[in-house]
Design a protein around this motif. Structure first.
Motif, short mmCIF file in Angstrom:
data_model
loop_
_atom_site.label_atom_id
_atom_site.label_comp_id
_atom_site.label_asym_id
_atom_site.label_seq_id
_atom_site.Cartn_x
_atom_site.Cartn_y
_atom_site.Cartn_z
N LEU A 63 0.83 -1.20 0.00
CA LEU A 63 0.00 0.00 0.00
C LEU A 63 0.87 1.25 0.00
O LEU A 63 1.81 1.37 0.78
CB LEU A 63 -0.91 0.00 1.23
N GLN A 64 0.55 2.16 -0.90
CA GLN A 64 1.30 3.41 -1.02
C GLN A 64 0.39 4.58 -0.69
O GLN A 64 -0.82 4.50 -0.89
CB GLN A 64 1.84 3.58 -2.44
N MET A 65 0.98 5.65 -0.21
CA MET A 65 0.21 6.85 0.07
C MET A 65 -0.26 7.48 -1.23
O MET A 65 0.48 7.51 -2.21
CB MET A 65 1.06 7.88 0.84
N PRO A 66 -1.50 7.96 -1.27
CA PRO A 66 -1.95 8.67 -2.47
C PRO A 66 -1.17 9.96 -2.65
O PRO A 66 -0.60 10.49 -1.69
CB PRO A 66 -3.42 8.99 -2.17
N TYR A 67 -1.14 10.43 -3.88
CA TYR A 67 -0.51 11.73 -4.07
C TYR A 67 -1.44 12.62 -4.89
O TYR A 67 -2.27 12.15 -5.65
CB TYR A 67 0.89 11.62 -4.68
N PHE A 68 -1.25 13.90 -4.68
CA PHE A 68 -2.11 14.91 -5.27
C PHE A 68 -1.25 15.91 -6.04
O PHE A 68 -0.20 16.32 -5.55
CB PHE A 68 -2.90 15.64 -4.18
N GLN A 69 -1.71 16.27 -7.22
CA GLN A 69 -1.04 17.30 -8.01
C GLN A 69 -2.02 18.46 -8.17
O GLN A 69 -3.17 18.24 -8.54
CB GLN A 69 -0.64 16.77 -9.38
N THR A 70 -1.56 19.66 -7.89
CA THR A 70 -2.40 20.84 -7.99
C THR A 70 -1.64 21.92 -8.74
O THR A 70 -0.46 22.17 -8.45
CB THR A 70 -2.79 21.36 -6.60
N ALA A 71 -2.31 22.56 -9.68
CA ALA A 71 -1.74 23.70 -10.40
C ALA A 71 -2.78 24.81 -10.41
O ALA A 71 -3.97 24.56 -10.60
CB ALA A 71 -1.37 23.31 -11.82
N THR A 72 -2.33 26.03 -10.19
CA THR A 72 -3.23 27.18 -10.14
C THR A 72 -2.66 28.30 -11.01
O THR A 72 -1.45 28.55 -10.99
CB THR A 72 -3.37 27.70 -8.70
N MET A 73 -3.54 28.94 -11.75
CA MET A 73 -3.14 30.07 -12.55
C MET A 73 -4.21 31.15 -12.41
O MET A 73 -5.41 30.86 -12.54
CB MET A 73 -2.99 29.67 -14.02
N GLY A 74 -3.79 32.37 -12.12
CA GLY A 74 -4.76 33.44 -11.93
C GLY A 74 -4.37 34.70 -12.66
O GLY A 74 -3.19 34.94 -12.97
N PHE A 75 -5.36 35.51 -12.95
CA PHE A 75 -5.16 36.79 -13.64
C PHE A 75 -6.13 37.79 -13.04
O PHE A 75 -7.32 37.51 -12.90
CB PHE A 75 -5.44 36.61 -15.15
N GLU A 76 -5.62 38.96 -12.66
CA GLU A 76 -6.48 40.00 -12.10
C GLU A 76 -6.12 41.32 -12.76
O GLU A 76 -4.95 41.63 -12.98
CB GLU A 76 -6.29 40.10 -10.58
N ARG A 77 -7.15 42.09 -13.07
CA ARG A 77 -6.94 43.35 -13.79
C ARG A 77 -7.92 44.41 -13.29
O ARG A 77 -9.11 44.12 -13.09
CB ARG A 77 -7.17 43.10 -15.28
N GLU A 78 -7.42 45.63 -13.10
CA GLU A 78 -8.29 46.74 -12.74
C GLU A 78 -8.92 47.27 -14.02
O GLU A 78 -8.23 47.66 -14.96
CB GLU A 78 -7.51 47.84 -12.03
N MET A 79 -10.24 47.29 -14.08
CA MET A 79 -10.96 47.71 -15.28
C MET A 79 -11.30 49.19 -15.25
O MET A 79 -11.57 49.78 -16.28
CB MET A 79 -12.24 46.89 -15.44
N GLY A 80 -11.35 49.77 -14.10
CA GLY A 80 -11.67 51.18 -13.93
C GLY A 80 -11.49 51.55 -12.48
O GLY A 80 -11.02 50.74 -11.67
N ALA A 81 -11.88 52.75 -12.13
CA ALA A 81 -11.75 53.18 -10.74
C ALA A 81 -12.61 52.30 -9.84
O ALA A 81 -13.82 52.16 -10.05
CB ALA A 81 -12.18 54.64 -10.61
N ASN A 82 -11.97 51.62 -8.87
CA ASN A 82 -12.65 50.77 -7.89
C ASN A 82 -13.35 49.55 -8.48
O ASN A 82 -14.23 48.98 -7.87
CB ASN A 82 -13.65 51.58 -7.07
N LEU A 83 -12.99 49.13 -9.70
CA LEU A 83 -13.61 47.96 -10.35
C LEU A 83 -12.51 47.04 -10.86
O LEU A 83 -11.62 47.49 -11.60
CB LEU A 83 -14.52 48.40 -11.50
N ALA A 84 -12.57 45.77 -10.47
CA ALA A 84 -11.55 44.80 -10.89
C ALA A 84 -12.21 43.50 -11.31
O ALA A 84 -13.30 43.15 -10.85
CB ALA A 84 -10.56 44.54 -9.76
N VAL A 85 -11.56 42.78 -12.19
CA VAL A 85 -12.02 41.47 -12.64
C VAL A 85 -10.88 40.47 -12.41
O VAL A 85 -9.70 40.83 -12.54
CB VAL A 85 -12.46 41.51 -14.13
N ARG A 86 -11.25 39.26 -12.07
CA ARG A 86 -10.25 38.23 -11.82
C ARG A 86 -10.71 36.93 -12.44
O ARG A 86 -11.89 36.57 -12.37
CB ARG A 86 -10.05 38.03 -10.32
#
Length: 168
Positions: free
Chosen positions: A6-29
């Motif tokens: 019996l072997q321990m399970p393994y997990f692979q995780t990858a994350t990629m994010g992008f965030e941008r300010e679209m105007g004054a006090n408004l952002a999208v991610r």
């Protein structure tokens, strides 16, 4: 029973994010997350072959079942003479051929606090590819909603290079 391989399970995780300010006090991610789970645990009954399940037990589906409520149900079990401590032991094994994969995509729109109000909108989409249990009868990971038919889904597990099956 203790499985020495019996072997321990393994997990692979990858994350990629992008965030941008679209105007004054408004952002999208936008955010993407990938998860892969491999060598997950499964449970088998190695001392009891599928050919021992010969005694039918007749009952009915629960009335709360939306599809089969009240219909007859036959569950195959083994003879009482085969009930032994060795035959009822379970063993954990690794699923080596069926990784579970999850893909998640998230979008967020944020209005930061200005003029005494703020807002947040989020949308999360997940694609889940999860394998059902491939082991034999009454495995711990089986679901009552989606049981595994042992005749259709043989379990295969390896031990030091040899493959065993419940159909032999």
């Amino acid at each position: 029973m203790i499985n020495p391989d019996l072997q321990m399970p393994y997990f692979q995780t990858a994350t990629m994010g992008f965030e941008r300010e679209m105007g004054a006090n408004l952002a999208v991610r936008a955010l993407y997350v990938y998860n892969r789970e491999d060598r997950m645990f499964d449970q088998i009954f190695p001392s009891r072959g599928i050919s021992t399940y010969t005694v039918p037990f007749n009952t009915r589906y629960p009335a709360t079942d939306p599809v089969n409520g009240g219909q007859p149900l036959t569950i195959m079990t083994y003879a009482a003479s085969l009930r032994t401590t060795a035959g009822n032991q379970t063993m954990f094994v690794n699923r080596t051929d069926n990784p579970d994969i999850f893909n998640n995509l998230e979008f967020t729109l944020t209005r930061r606090k200005s003029s005494n109000w703020s807002a947040l909108f989020g949308l999360s989409l997940t694609k889940n590819h999860k394998w059902l249990s491939t082991s034999g009868v009454f495995a711990a990971s089986q679901s009552a909603a989606q049981p595994t038919a042992p005749i259709k889904r043989p379990f295969r597990w390896t031990r030091r290079g040899t493959t065993r099956s419940n159909l032999t």
